[in-house]
Write a protein that holds these residues in place. Sequence first.
Motif, PDB file in Angstrom:
ATOM      1  N   ALA A 153      -2.278  -5.052   6.634  1.00 28.48           N
ATOM      2  CA  ALA A 153      -3.071  -5.897   5.732  1.00 28.48           C
ATOM      3  C   ALA A 153      -3.148  -5.273   4.346  1.00 28.48           C
ATOM      4  N   LEU A 154      -3.357  -3.959   4.293  1.00 25.51           N
ATOM      5  CA  LEU A 154      -3.408  -3.271   3.003  1.00 25.51           C
ATOM      6  C   LEU A 154      -2.062  -3.327   2.286  1.00 25.51           C
ATOM      7  N   GLU A 155      -0.987  -3.129   3.037  1.00 26.59           N
ATOM      8  CA  GLU A 155       0.346  -3.154   2.428  1.00 26.59           C
ATOM      9  C   GLU A 155       0.674  -4.534   1.862  1.00 26.59           C
ATOM     10  N   LEU A 156       0.357  -5.577   2.621  1.00 25.65           N
ATOM     11  CA  LEU A 156       0.637  -6.933   2.157  1.00 25.65           C
ATOM     12  C   LEU A 156      -0.160  -7.254   0.895  1.00 25.65           C
ATOM     13  N   SER A 157      -1.409  -6.801   0.847  1.00 22.68           N
ATOM     14  CA  SER A 157      -2.246  -7.055  -0.325  1.00 22.68           C
ATOM     15  C   SER A 157      -1.791  -6.231  -1.523  1.00 22.68           C
ATOM     16  N   ARG A 158      -1.275  -5.046  -1.261  1.00 23.39           N
ATOM     17  CA  ARG A 158      -0.850  -4.162  -2.347  1.00 23.39           C
ATOM     18  C   ARG A 158       0.296  -4.766  -3.146  1.00 23.39           C
ATOM     19  N   HIS A 159       1.111  -5.597  -2.504  1.00 22.03           N
ATOM     20  CA  HIS A 159       2.258  -6.192  -3.195  1.00 22.03           C
ATOM     21  C   HIS A 159       1.884  -7.422  -4.019  1.00 22.03           C
ATOM     22  N   ALA A 160       0.635  -7.882  -3.896  1.00 22.79           N
ATOM     23  CA  ALA A 160       0.209  -9.045  -4.674  1.00 22.79           C
ATOM     24  C   ALA A 160       0.071  -8.661  -6.142  1.00 22.79           C
ATOM     25  N   PRO A 161       0.261  -9.616  -7.051  1.00 26.22           N
ATOM     26  CA  PRO A 161       0.199  -9.309  -8.488  1.00 26.22           C
ATOM     27  C   PRO A 161      -1.218  -9.038  -8.986  1.00 26.22           C
ATOM     28  N   THR A 162      -2.222  -9.291  -8.167  1.00 26.55           N
ATOM     29  CA  THR A 162      -3.613  -9.049  -8.567  1.00 26.55           C
ATOM     30  C   THR A 162      -4.109  -7.781  -7.884  1.00 26.55           C
ATOM     31  N   PRO A 163      -4.250  -6.666  -8.617  1.00 24.36           N
ATOM     32  CA  PRO A 163      -4.625  -5.397  -8.002  1.00 24.36           C
ATOM     33  C   PRO A 163      -6.014  -5.418  -7.366  1.00 24.36           C
ATOM     34  N   GLU A 164      -6.863  -6.361  -7.773  1.00 19.01           N
ATOM     35  CA  GLU A 164      -8.207  -6.429  -7.196  1.00 19.01           C
ATOM     36  C   GLU A 164      -8.186  -6.724  -5.692  1.00 19.01           C
TER      37      GLU A 164
END
Length: 336
Positions: free
Chosen positions: A137-148
């Motif tokens: 879950a963290l890895e997938l979110s880390r690749h999003a363009p929004t760092p928040e």
Amino acid sequence: MGVRSRLGPRLDFEGLGGDLRERMGRLDAALSDLVGGMGAPDDFDPHLFVAPGVPRVRPVLVLLSERAARSHMKDAAIGPEDQGVTEDVAAAAELLYLAILVHDRALGNPGGRRRRAARRLLGAVGWLGANHMTLRALELSRHAPTPELVGDVLDALREIAEGHALSQSIDRRVASPEECEELASGYTGAVFDFACRSGGRLAGGDRAVVVGLGRFGRHTGVAWHLADDLAVMGSSDEGLVDEIEERLHKRSPNYAVSLGAQRDPRIRELWMKMRRGTVEEADAVELRQRVVDAGVLVAGRRHLAEQTWRARKALHVLSPSSDRDALDRLAANIAK
């Protein structure tokens, strides 16, 4: 919060549009690979926790929130790359839920394939520090363009960890209604909050939009959790034992039981008796009848209606659109 949530079938997939159903199909296939992927024991069967074709409300919330926020921002255009990022975050939201499910199943009553699989998984990778589902879950979110988004995932994990601590602290007694609601907020509320908030962030929504969607998710999550508890006591005689055993296997308190125990001491006795041993049908039927006679289902549904009203009110921050309407219907259907 079980695999067989009684509320899942209320999702109106037919009314969501073919494109969204197609995206949900892609996500469903990806989840099995993510759950059974790197970090999982070799003999771990992901299908014990990711049943194909089961309605998944958390990814739907991400997709609908993102589209509703885009409509509000007058930016309906979304490219294939943007779709892929949104689907990744939708998968991350579902992985947070599955991580809770695995943890609660592992600490629940003995017996059952899911408990054995969950204990092997936690034994291999731990909980917050190395549960491979939270890491994915963290890895997938880390690749999003929004760092928040990474901060949002960490906030959700913190709340989930606090929920686990609360759950263990009430392991040998009947939880109070306030504790049940706190657990609903820290588990389902936190994950729904993340799902809706992330949809707003991915659409480039301003602070009011992101906060409003997060508030919608929080109240909807609490309502979803409590409604699922109340629905257990509305089960037929044939399904009642299975429904109660599902909660006991996860060491999960029940909101209706907690309300009833304040009015009828026998409800407390029956719940703890079943928690310590086998669930007998006669005890389960008596428990349900006493809960009904105590009038707590009416009180619980009244509180449920308040939560869904707050959720729907939070959507007023968005401009009218078909996707905002879909979110509104989802919350309204919980109260039914």
